[in-house]
Design a protein around this motif. Structure first.
Motif, PDB file in Angstrom:
ATOM      1  N   ILE A  76       0.843  -1.206   0.000  1.00 28.48           N
ATOM      2  CA  ILE A  76       0.000   0.000   0.000  1.00 28.48           C
ATOM      3  C   ILE A  76       0.871   1.247   0.000  1.00 28.48           C
ATOM      4  CG2 ILE A  76      -1.638   1.348   1.392  1.00 28.48           C
ATOM      5  CD1 ILE A  76      -2.925  -0.990  -0.127  1.00 28.48           C
ATOM      6  N   ILE A  77       1.896   1.244   0.816  1.00 26.30           N
ATOM      7  CA  ILE A  77       2.794   2.402   0.868  1.00 26.30           C
ATOM      8  C   ILE A  77       3.471   2.601  -0.481  1.00 26.30           C
ATOM      9  CG2 ILE A  77       4.953   3.260   1.872  1.00 26.30           C
ATOM     10  CD1 ILE A  77       3.962   1.927   4.538  1.00 26.30           C
ATOM     11  N   ASN A  78       3.962   1.523  -1.088  1.00 23.51           N
ATOM     12  CA  ASN A  78       4.650   1.636  -2.378  1.00 23.51           C
ATOM     13  C   ASN A  78       3.718   2.048  -3.511  1.00 23.51           C
ATOM     14  OD1 ASN A  78       7.131   0.931  -1.288  1.00 23.51           O
ATOM     15  ND2 ASN A  78       6.825  -1.243  -1.689  1.00 23.51           N
ATOM     16  N   LEU A  79       2.523   1.489  -3.556  1.00 22.77           N
ATOM     17  CA  LEU A  79       1.619   1.749  -4.676  1.00 22.77           C
ATOM     18  C   LEU A  79       0.792   3.020  -4.521  1.00 22.77           C
ATOM     19  CD1 LEU A  79       0.251  -1.852  -5.376  1.00 22.77           C
ATOM     20  CD2 LEU A  79       2.073  -0.634  -6.575  1.00 22.77           C
ATOM     21  N   ARG A  86       0.904  11.240   1.651  1.00 29.26           N
ATOM     22  CA  ARG A  86       1.916  12.285   1.526  1.00 29.26           C
ATOM     23  C   ARG A  86       1.585  13.466   2.433  1.00 29.26           C
ATOM     24  NH1 ARG A  86      -0.300  16.457  -1.361  1.00 29.26           N
ATOM     25  NH2 ARG A  86      -2.087  15.944  -2.638  1.00 29.26           N
ATOM     26  N   ARG A  87       2.586  14.285   2.632  1.00 28.94           N
ATOM     27  CA  ARG A  87       2.358  15.522   3.377  1.00 28.94           C
ATOM     28  C   ARG A  87       1.618  16.499   2.457  1.00 28.94           C
ATOM     29  NH1 ARG A  87       5.120  16.144   8.018  1.00 28.94           N
ATOM     30  NH2 ARG A  87       6.837  14.745   8.418  1.00 28.94           N
ATOM     31  N   PRO A  88       0.825  17.384   3.043  1.00 25.25           N
ATOM     32  CA  PRO A  88       0.131  18.362   2.205  1.00 25.25           C
ATOM     33  C   PRO A  88       1.122  19.311   1.536  1.00 25.25           C
ATOM     34  CG  PRO A  88      -0.297  18.770   4.537  1.00 25.25           C
ATOM     35  CD  PRO A  88       0.488  17.502   4.445  1.00 25.25           C
ATOM     36  N   THR A  89       0.830  19.662   0.297  1.00 23.01           N
ATOM     37  CA  THR A  89       1.663  20.606  -0.454  1.00 23.01           C
ATOM     38  C   THR A  89       1.266  22.033  -0.076  1.00 23.01           C
ATOM     39  OG1 THR A  89       0.108  20.748  -2.285  1.00 23.01           O
ATOM     40  CG2 THR A  89       1.780  18.982  -2.384  1.00 23.01           C
ATOM     41  N   PRO A  90       2.064  23.014  -0.450  1.00 19.24           N
ATOM     42  CA  PRO A  90       1.644  24.404  -0.198  1.00 19.24           C
ATOM     43  C   PRO A  90       0.285  24.731  -0.832  1.00 19.24           C
ATOM     44  CG  PRO A  90       3.972  24.336  -0.736  1.00 19.24           C
ATOM     45  CD  PRO A  90       3.440  22.953  -0.963  1.00 19.24           C
ATOM     46  N   GLN A  91       0.003  24.147  -1.995  1.00 12.68           N
ATOM     47  CA  GLN A  91      -1.296  24.374  -2.639  1.00 12.68           C
ATOM     48  C   GLN A  91      -2.432  23.756  -1.808  1.00 12.68           C
ATOM     49  OE1 GLN A  91       1.346  22.943  -4.280  1.00 12.68           O
ATOM     50  NE2 GLN A  91       1.973  24.693  -5.533  1.00 12.68           N
ATOM     51  N   LEU A 148     -12.449  14.788   2.156  1.00 13.17           N
ATOM     52  CA  LEU A 148     -12.301  13.353   2.389  1.00 13.17           C
ATOM     53  C   LEU A 148     -10.854  12.901   2.364  1.00 13.17           C
ATOM     54  CD1 LEU A 148     -15.356  11.980   0.404  1.00 13.17           C
ATOM     55  CD2 LEU A 148     -15.205  12.595   2.802  1.00 13.17           C
ATOM     56  N   TRP A 149      -9.936  13.825   2.464  1.00 13.56           N
ATOM     57  CA  TRP A 149      -8.522  13.502   2.619  1.00 13.56           C
ATOM     58  C   TRP A 149      -8.299  13.479   4.124  1.00 13.56           C
ATOM     59  CZ3 TRP A 149      -4.008  17.173   0.987  1.00 13.56           C
ATOM     60  CH2 TRP A 149      -2.797  16.528   1.189  1.00 13.56           C
TER      61      TRP A 149
END
Length: 168
Positions: A76-79, A86-91, A148-149
């Motif tokens: 799951i981590i790899n795919l 992931r960490r949230p991006t600036p956007q 839903l994230w």
């Protein structure tokens, strides 16, 4: 978990992770299917059960169930990790700040909300611990998300999240 999502995960794992591909053993018989392996891993995570609790249901031993869980989490981590873990991006952060400001909470990145979900197939012996004013057993989901994230999710223990310390 809905069936489509489960089958999507099983399909990706069986196509891209060698452990989840069904093989023949030394006697020429087929080994465990990808469905059995993924079901074992998800059941252990979802219900917090021990590895030997899936042996009769899925016909695999405790050591194999632990291997399924280990390979499942790595797969799951790899795919899916780049997209969902992931960490949230600036956007992403700017979008959340804009949503918070439009709702009257400038500077707020996310919010925690609690929901009481009716527990359809609950163990009847636990009814008193999971029943509140409605008389129907519920489980509380505490989640932080707008789209839903989910960055944080917690299903509370009985009696820990009630209407006094859980916002509705």
């Amino acid at each position: 978990m809905n069936k489509e999502l489960f089958l999507r995960i099983v399909d990706r794992l069986s196509n891209e992770i060698p452990y989840f591909q069904q093989r023949r053993n030394a006697a020429g018989r087929f080994g465990l299917s990808s469905l059995q392996k993924c079901t074992a891993a998800i059941r252990m995570m979802a219900y917090g059960t021990a590895a030997d609790a899936v042996d009769e249901y899925l016909r695999l031993g405790a050591s194999t169930a632990l291997l399924c869980l280990e390979n499942f989490t790595e797969g799951i981590i790899n795919l899916f990790g780049d997209e969902y873990l992931r960490r949230p991006t600036p956007q992403d952060l700017q979008q959340l700040l804009d949503i918070g400001e439009s709702r009257g909470f400038p500077g707020m990145i996310g919010s925690i909300d609690c929901m009481h979900w009716e527990w359809k197939n609950f163990p009847t012996a636990w009814k008193g611990q999971y029943t509140r004013g409605s008389g129907k057993p519920t489980i509380v989901l505490e989640a932080a998300s707008y789209d839903l994230w989910i960055w944080h999710a917690f299903f509370g223990s009985p009696g820990t999240l009630n209407d006094i310390n859980c916002w509705r």
